[in-house]
Design a protein around this motif. Sequence first.
Motif, PDB file in Angstrom:
ATOM      1  N   TYR A  24       0.789  -1.237   0.000  1.00 46.34           N
ATOM      2  CA  TYR A  24       0.000   0.000   0.000  1.00 46.34           C
ATOM      3  C   TYR A  24       0.822   1.287   0.000  1.00 46.34           C
ATOM      4  O   TYR A  24       0.339   2.336  -0.401  1.00 46.34           O
ATOM      5  CB  TYR A  24      -0.961   0.017   1.196  1.00 46.34           C
ATOM      6  CG  TYR A  24      -0.284  -0.026   2.538  1.00 46.34           C
ATOM      7  CD1 TYR A  24       0.258   1.118   3.107  1.00 46.34           C
ATOM      8  CD2 TYR A  24      -0.174  -1.215   3.257  1.00 46.34           C
ATOM      9  CE1 TYR A  24       0.886   1.087   4.347  1.00 46.34           C
ATOM     10  CE2 TYR A  24       0.450  -1.258   4.497  1.00 46.34           C
ATOM     11  CZ  TYR A  24       0.970  -0.116   5.037  1.00 46.34           C
ATOM     12  OH  TYR A  24       1.597  -0.145   6.264  1.00 46.34           O
ATOM     13  N   LYS A  31      -0.356   9.629  -3.184  1.00 50.95           N
ATOM     14  CA  LYS A  31      -1.494  10.481  -2.809  1.00 50.95           C
ATOM     15  C   LYS A  31      -1.033  11.623  -1.899  1.00 50.95           C
ATOM     16  O   LYS A  31      -1.535  12.753  -1.989  1.00 50.95           O
ATOM     17  CB  LYS A  31      -2.557   9.639  -2.085  1.00 50.95           C
ATOM     18  CG  LYS A  31      -3.254   8.629  -2.980  1.00 50.95           C
ATOM     19  CD  LYS A  31      -4.282   9.299  -3.861  1.00 50.95           C
ATOM     20  CE  LYS A  31      -4.930   8.286  -4.819  1.00 50.95           C
ATOM     21  NZ  LYS A  31      -5.697   7.242  -4.115  1.00 50.95           N
ATOM     22  N   TYR A  58      -3.168  14.532   6.867  1.00 52.76           N
ATOM     23  CA  TYR A  58      -4.002  13.696   5.988  1.00 52.76           C
ATOM     24  C   TYR A  58      -3.551  12.238   5.883  1.00 52.76           C
ATOM     25  O   TYR A  58      -4.240  11.423   5.269  1.00 52.76           O
ATOM     26  CB  TYR A  58      -4.010  14.282   4.565  1.00 52.76           C
ATOM     27  CG  TYR A  58      -4.507  15.696   4.485  1.00 52.76           C
ATOM     28  CD1 TYR A  58      -5.862  15.974   4.652  1.00 52.76           C
ATOM     29  CD2 TYR A  58      -3.636  16.759   4.266  1.00 52.76           C
ATOM     30  CE1 TYR A  58      -6.334  17.281   4.580  1.00 52.76           C
ATOM     31  CE2 TYR A  58      -4.100  18.063   4.195  1.00 52.76           C
ATOM     32  CZ  TYR A  58      -5.442  18.321   4.351  1.00 52.76           C
ATOM     33  OH  TYR A  58      -5.901  19.609   4.287  1.00 52.76           O
ATOM     34  N   SER A  61      -6.119   9.354   7.021  1.00 50.43           N
ATOM     35  CA  SER A  61      -7.315   9.196   6.175  1.00 50.43           C
ATOM     36  C   SER A  61      -6.945   8.649   4.797  1.00 50.43           C
ATOM     37  O   SER A  61      -7.673   7.838   4.225  1.00 50.43           O
ATOM     38  CB  SER A  61      -8.049  10.529   6.041  1.00 50.43           C
ATOM     39  OG  SER A  61      -7.255  11.492   5.377  1.00 50.43           O
ATOM     40  N   ILE A  62      -5.799   9.086   4.263  1.00 50.60           N
ATOM     41  CA  ILE A  62      -5.360   8.561   2.961  1.00 50.60           C
ATOM     42  C   ILE A  62      -5.049   7.065   3.070  1.00 50.60           C
ATOM     43  O   ILE A  62      -5.407   6.273   2.188  1.00 50.60           O
ATOM     44  CB  ILE A  62      -4.115   9.343   2.467  1.00 50.60           C
ATOM     45  CG1 ILE A  62      -4.508  10.773   2.096  1.00 50.60           C
ATOM     46  CG2 ILE A  62      -3.468   8.642   1.284  1.00 50.60           C
ATOM     47  CD1 ILE A  62      -3.322  11.663   1.735  1.00 50.60           C
ATOM     48  N   VAL A  64      -6.306   4.866   5.234  1.00 52.97           N
ATOM     49  CA  VAL A  64      -7.561   4.109   5.391  1.00 52.97           C
ATOM     50  C   VAL A  64      -8.278   3.984   4.050  1.00 52.97           C
ATOM     51  O   VAL A  64      -8.731   2.895   3.657  1.00 52.97           O
ATOM     52  CB  VAL A  64      -8.473   4.777   6.433  1.00 52.97           C
ATOM     53  CG1 VAL A  64      -9.849   4.102   6.456  1.00 52.97           C
ATOM     54  CG2 VAL A  64      -7.832   4.724   7.814  1.00 52.97           C
ATOM     55  N   ASP A  65      -8.387   5.095   3.326  1.00 52.28           N
ATOM     56  CA  ASP A  65      -9.078   5.075   2.033  1.00 52.28           C
ATOM     57  C   ASP A  65      -8.376   4.157   1.046  1.00 52.28           C
ATOM     58  O   ASP A  65      -9.034   3.392   0.313  1.00 52.28           O
ATOM     59  CB  ASP A  65      -9.156   6.496   1.451  1.00 52.28           C
ATOM     60  CG  ASP A  65     -10.121   7.382   2.213  1.00 52.28           C
ATOM     61  OD1 ASP A  65     -10.907   6.845   3.002  1.00 52.28           O
ATOM     62  OD2 ASP A  65     -10.073   8.615   2.014  1.00 52.28           O
ATOM     63  N   GLU A  66      -7.059   4.214   0.990  1.00 52.07           N
ATOM     64  CA  GLU A  66      -6.319   3.414   0.024  1.00 52.07           C
ATOM     65  C   GLU A  66      -6.426   1.926   0.351  1.00 52.07           C
ATOM     66  O   GLU A  66      -6.620   1.096  -0.544  1.00 52.07           O
ATOM     67  CB  GLU A  66      -4.842   3.829   0.003  1.00 52.07           C
ATOM     68  CG  GLU A  66      -3.975   2.996  -0.923  1.00 52.07           C
ATOM     69  CD  GLU A  66      -4.504   2.948  -2.342  1.00 52.07           C
ATOM     70  OE1 GLU A  66      -4.299   1.911  -3.007  1.00 52.07           O
ATOM     71  OE2 GLU A  66      -5.130   3.932  -2.796  1.00 52.07           O
ATOM     72  N   ASN A  68      -8.871   0.419   2.028  1.00 52.77           N
ATOM     73  CA  ASN A  68     -10.250  -0.017   1.746  1.00 52.77           C
ATOM     74  C   ASN A  68     -10.456  -0.246   0.245  1.00 52.77           C
ATOM     75  O   ASN A  68     -11.083  -1.226  -0.169  1.00 52.77           O
ATOM     76  CB  ASN A  68     -11.254   1.014   2.257  1.00 52.77           C
ATOM     77  CG  ASN A  68     -11.454   0.924   3.751  1.00 52.77           C
ATOM     78  OD1 ASN A  68     -11.253  -0.134   4.346  1.00 52.77           O
ATOM     79  ND2 ASN A  68     -11.848   2.028   4.383  1.00 52.77           N
ATOM     80  N   ALA A  69      -9.933   0.678  -0.574  1.00 52.98           N
ATOM     81  CA  ALA A  69     -10.054   0.522  -2.028  1.00 52.98           C
ATOM     82  C   ALA A  69      -9.287  -0.708  -2.500  1.00 52.98           C
ATOM     83  O   ALA A  69      -9.755  -1.458  -3.362  1.00 52.98           O
ATOM     84  CB  ALA A  69      -9.531   1.775  -2.720  1.00 52.98           C
ATOM     85  N   SER A  72     -11.242  -3.894  -1.606  1.00 53.50           N
ATOM     86  CA  SER A  72     -12.394  -4.092  -2.491  1.00 53.50           C
ATOM     87  C   SER A  72     -11.952  -4.684  -3.826  1.00 53.50           C
ATOM     88  O   SER A  72     -12.552  -5.651  -4.318  1.00 53.50           O
ATOM     89  CB  SER A  72     -13.112  -2.757  -2.715  1.00 53.50           C
ATOM     90  OG  SER A  72     -14.211  -2.916  -3.567  1.00 53.50           O
ATOM     91  N   TRP A 102      -4.506   2.251  13.487  1.00 50.67           N
ATOM     92  CA  TRP A 102      -4.072   2.880  12.236  1.00 50.67           C
ATOM     93  C   TRP A 102      -2.870   3.812  12.438  1.00 50.67           C
ATOM     94  O   TRP A 102      -2.147   4.101  11.489  1.00 50.67           O
ATOM     95  CB  TRP A 102      -5.224   3.676  11.619  1.00 50.67           C
ATOM     96  CG  TRP A 102      -6.342   2.807  11.142  1.00 50.67           C
ATOM     97  CD1 TRP A 102      -7.507   2.555  11.775  1.00 50.67           C
ATOM     98  CD2 TRP A 102      -6.373   2.057   9.921  1.00 50.67           C
ATOM     99  NE1 TRP A 102      -8.285   1.686  11.035  1.00 50.67           N
ATOM    100  CE2 TRP A 102      -7.607   1.366   9.882  1.00 50.67           C
ATOM    101  CE3 TRP A 102      -5.487   1.889   8.857  1.00 50.67           C
ATOM    102  CZ2 TRP A 102      -7.977   0.538   8.837  1.00 50.67           C
ATOM    103  CZ3 TRP A 102      -5.848   1.066   7.808  1.00 50.67           C
ATOM    104  CH2 TRP A 102      -7.077   0.400   7.793  1.00 50.67           C
TER     105      TRP A 102
END
Length: 453
Positions: A24, A31, A58, A61-62, A64-66, A68-69, A72, A102
């Motif tokens: 990751y 990002k 940031y 949050s970056i 966590v978002d990365e 999760n994506a 998926s 995290w």
Amino acid sequence: MEITLEKASDTNASLNITLTPADYKPEVDKKLKEYGRKVQLKGFRPGHVPTSLVQKMYGKSILVDEINAMLSRTVSQYIRENKLQVVGDPVPNRDQADAIDWDNQTEFAFSYTLGLASEFDIDFSDLPSVTRYDIQAGEAEVSSTIADLQQRFHSHTHADEVGDSDTIYGELKQVNTPEGAEAFAAKTAFPMAQMADDAKGQFVGKKKDDTITFLLEQAFPDEKARANATGVKKDEAANLTGEFTFTIDDITRHEPAELNQEFFDKVLGAGAVDNEEQLRVKVAEIIQGNYARESDSLLRLDIEKNLLDNTPILLPDEFLKNWLLEVNEGKFTPEQIDEQYDDFTKSVKLQLIKNKIADKADIKVEFEEVLNVTRQMVREQFGFMGGENEEMNQTIDRIARNYLMDEKNNGQNYTSTFNRVYDDKVIEYAKTQLTIVSQDVTVDEFKAMAESR
């Protein structure tokens, strides 16, 4: 990245995914740099905010978002590449996810519970035959259809006295007027077919210039019919009650069309037939053609039942019931889920079977096929004709594309049309592989069979 599948049974499994910084970090760093170029912070020129500060603001949050994506994509790709027969959605282990630190962890473990359908195959040679019913139009059906057509193409005559299906024209007057109100009066028409049966006796047999006194709300208890009979709006007609008189000026009657050349031409087109015998043959063909669509629908149902009844598939029942409760967010109780569960599993199994057939037969649906079906739908809906009219064809094409690409319903129009085309192609292929036996039946026999389904 490490991915393992642990099968607890034929229908239940866990998908475990472990992510390390190598998985990751490159995307997260990318990002962060993008944020660094865009973020505006007092005291720093645009694009010159220190990376450490961007990370502090940031980074979490970056990350966590990365992740999760990435999860998926990974879960979907693993299921697709390994051709897992997943039913329902993968369910994440939420306790495991909630326990993640995290701020300090660099390696992350995730687990998903999968509901699987058991392995199965389709061998058309082992399936029993299916019956296609060819509906034969009998003399009674042909005679009834012609009689209906004679009524549809009726002529008008003036009758001497009122019959229970006539239309009577005359003057309607209110007898007892509410205080301060003006008496209602109007020239109007009474369709006897819309009059209450127990009130018709006051009118049937009456002649021109006769006057009948009656209660309006008894003759026309339905407010819509009363509005039609009085010529006023429905809400106004509700207030028209009590005694009225009706003086007959004229009586018209529908006479069935005669079986002559004028009638033949109206029904089938000029010169199509020139006598009653030929008319009966044509009408029988039309009836059989109309019922052929219904016969095809019944054949489709029987093919689907054949596939379901002869393809054993196990499903993760407990998993699916829990999943249905969760995705419906309290809309159904466990008892309601149990009540509807059999129908749900039939649809799931049938879709699995169709997907297996499509995979084995390499059945695919192209965009142009979906577009063609939509174009035809537009033609039928708006009464457009096909042909060489380029301007009309362009209009049809534009409407069809707009319908499919309508963003207001998140692509549902395209998805539903795609699924219909896909489903049709699978069933058509199944027809070529199954033994289809034809059987002649009468209309009444077919109706009885269709109702029993």
